[in-house]
Write a protein that holds these residues in place. Structure first.
Motif, PDB file in Angstrom:
ATOM      1  N   GLY A 100      98.826  34.618  40.380  1.00  0.00           N
ATOM      2  CA  GLY A 100      97.136  35.331  40.740  1.00  0.00           C
ATOM      3  C   GLY A 100      97.005  35.486  41.933  1.00  0.00           C
ATOM      4  O   GLY A 100      96.467  36.501  42.503  1.00  0.00           O
ATOM      5  N   PRO A 101      96.336  35.348  43.146  1.00  0.00           N
ATOM      6  CA  PRO A 101      96.107  32.764  42.325  1.00  0.00           C
ATOM      7  C   PRO A 101      95.191  33.629  40.716  1.00  0.00           C
ATOM      8  O   PRO A 101      94.407  34.244  41.393  1.00  0.00           O
ATOM      9  N   VAL A 102      95.332  31.877  39.539  1.00  0.00           N
ATOM     10  CA  VAL A 102      93.934  32.109  39.170  1.00  0.00           C
ATOM     11  C   VAL A 102      93.381  30.771  39.170  1.00  0.00           C
ATOM     12  O   VAL A 102      95.038  30.292  38.468  1.00  0.00           O
ATOM     13  N   ALA A 137      88.130  19.484  34.776  1.00  0.00           N
ATOM     14  CA  ALA A 137      90.235  20.434  34.721  1.00  0.00           C
ATOM     15  C   ALA A 137      89.909  20.990  35.932  1.00  0.00           C
ATOM     16  O   ALA A 137      89.474  21.937  35.869  1.00  0.00           O
ATOM     17  N   LEU A 138      91.140  21.041  37.323  1.00  0.00           N
ATOM     18  CA  LEU A 138      91.103  22.234  38.276  1.00  0.00           C
ATOM     19  C   LEU A 138      92.051  22.857  37.220  1.00  0.00           C
ATOM     20  O   LEU A 138      93.573  22.004  37.450  1.00  0.00           O
ATOM     21  N   ILE A 139      92.426  23.924  36.619  1.00  0.00           N
ATOM     22  CA  ILE A 139      93.803  24.659  36.620  1.00  0.00           C
ATOM     23  C   ILE A 139      94.180  25.832  37.066  1.00  0.00           C
ATOM     24  O   ILE A 139      93.287  26.341  37.349  1.00  0.00           O
ATOM     25  N   GLN A 140      95.498  25.686  36.981  1.00  0.00           N
ATOM     26  CA  GLN A 140      95.197  27.265  37.819  1.00  0.00           C
ATOM     27  C   GLN A 140      96.647  27.741  37.104  1.00  0.00           C
ATOM     28  O   GLN A 140      97.954  26.768  36.760  1.00  0.00           O
ATOM     29  N   GLY A 167     102.917  28.996  32.764  1.00  0.00           N
ATOM     30  CA  GLY A 167     102.080  27.947  32.108  1.00  0.00           C
ATOM     31  C   GLY A 167     101.072  27.383  33.319  1.00  0.00           C
ATOM     32  O   GLY A 167     100.385  28.193  33.629  1.00  0.00           O
ATOM     33  N   LEU A 168      99.828  26.059  33.233  1.00  0.00           N
ATOM     34  CA  LEU A 168      99.104  26.208  33.596  1.00  0.00           C
ATOM     35  C   LEU A 168      99.578  23.909  34.327  1.00  0.00           C
ATOM     36  O   LEU A 168      99.887  23.624  33.680  1.00  0.00           O
ATOM     37  N   LEU A 169      99.066  24.300  35.639  1.00  0.00           N
ATOM     38  CA  LEU A 169      98.282  22.898  36.369  1.00  0.00           C
ATOM     39  C   LEU A 169      97.688  22.447  36.206  1.00  0.00           C
ATOM     40  O   LEU A 169      96.798  23.005  36.134  1.00  0.00           O
ATOM     41  N   VAL A 170      97.761  21.471  35.158  1.00  0.00           N
ATOM     42  CA  VAL A 170      96.211  21.011  35.059  1.00  0.00           C
ATOM     43  C   VAL A 170      95.863  19.322  36.507  1.00  0.00           C
ATOM     44  O   VAL A 170      96.585  18.754  36.154  1.00  0.00           O
ATOM     45  N   LEU A 171      94.896  19.604  37.420  1.00  0.00           N
ATOM     46  CA  LEU A 171      94.469  18.595  38.234  1.00  0.00           C
ATOM     47  C   LEU A 171      93.372  17.995  37.762  1.00  0.00           C
ATOM     48  O   LEU A 171      92.544  18.522  37.029  1.00  0.00           O
TER      49      LEU A 171
END
Length: 145
Positions: free
Chosen positions: A137-139, A3-6, A26-30
């Motif tokens: 953030g970027p986070v 999971a690449l989370i942003q 929230g979180l974008l989860v690739l």
């Protein structure tokens, strides 16, 4: 399973000009599914994503998880995360799960996140998607199960 989370202030997925999934904070989860992944890995990764503390508390420290900020998940399948890029100029996808198993585990991951009380929006497995986001953030973190 990868999971690449942003951390995002907003994100959406469009297919053929139509928005099929969208969230605010929230979180974008690739999500990438690899050969050998199973239900247990999907559940472990869902728990990790749900509990991962990437949102700021009142002191500006990353101490809060997505639930604690009343956030949502936008989960998008991305088999390219399973690419082998070690040699040559073209990625190999031989470690990616077969499409039927990848889709099953993608759905299982999403359902498990929902069972944890998280609002979940999705893309469409196997579709040509356009993903738009505002990375806060970027986070960005790379998580595995």
């Amino acid at each position: 399973m990868i999971a690449l989370i942003q951390r995002v202030s907003k994100a959406r997925v469009d297919i053929d000009g139509q928005t099929v999934g969208a969230i605010d904070q929230g979180l974008l989860v690739l999500l990438g599914v690899e050969k050998g992944d199973d239900d247990a890995k999907a559940q472990r990764l869902a728990h990790k994503v749900a509990k991962y503390r990437v949102f700021s508390d009142n002191e500006g420290k990353m101490n809060l998880n997505v639930s604690q900020v009343a956030g949502s998940l936008l989960v998008v399948s991305q088999f390219t995360l399973a690419a082998d890029t070690q040699s040559g100029n073209r990625p190999s996808f031989s470690s990616a799960a077969p499409p039927a198993e990848g889709e099953r585990l993608y759905q299982h991951f999403c359902q498990h996140c929902q069972s944890l009380g998280l609002p979940v929006a999705t893309g469409r497995f196997g579709a040509d998607m356009q993903v738009s986001l505002c990375n806060d953030g970027p986070v960005t973190f790379w998580l595995t199960a």
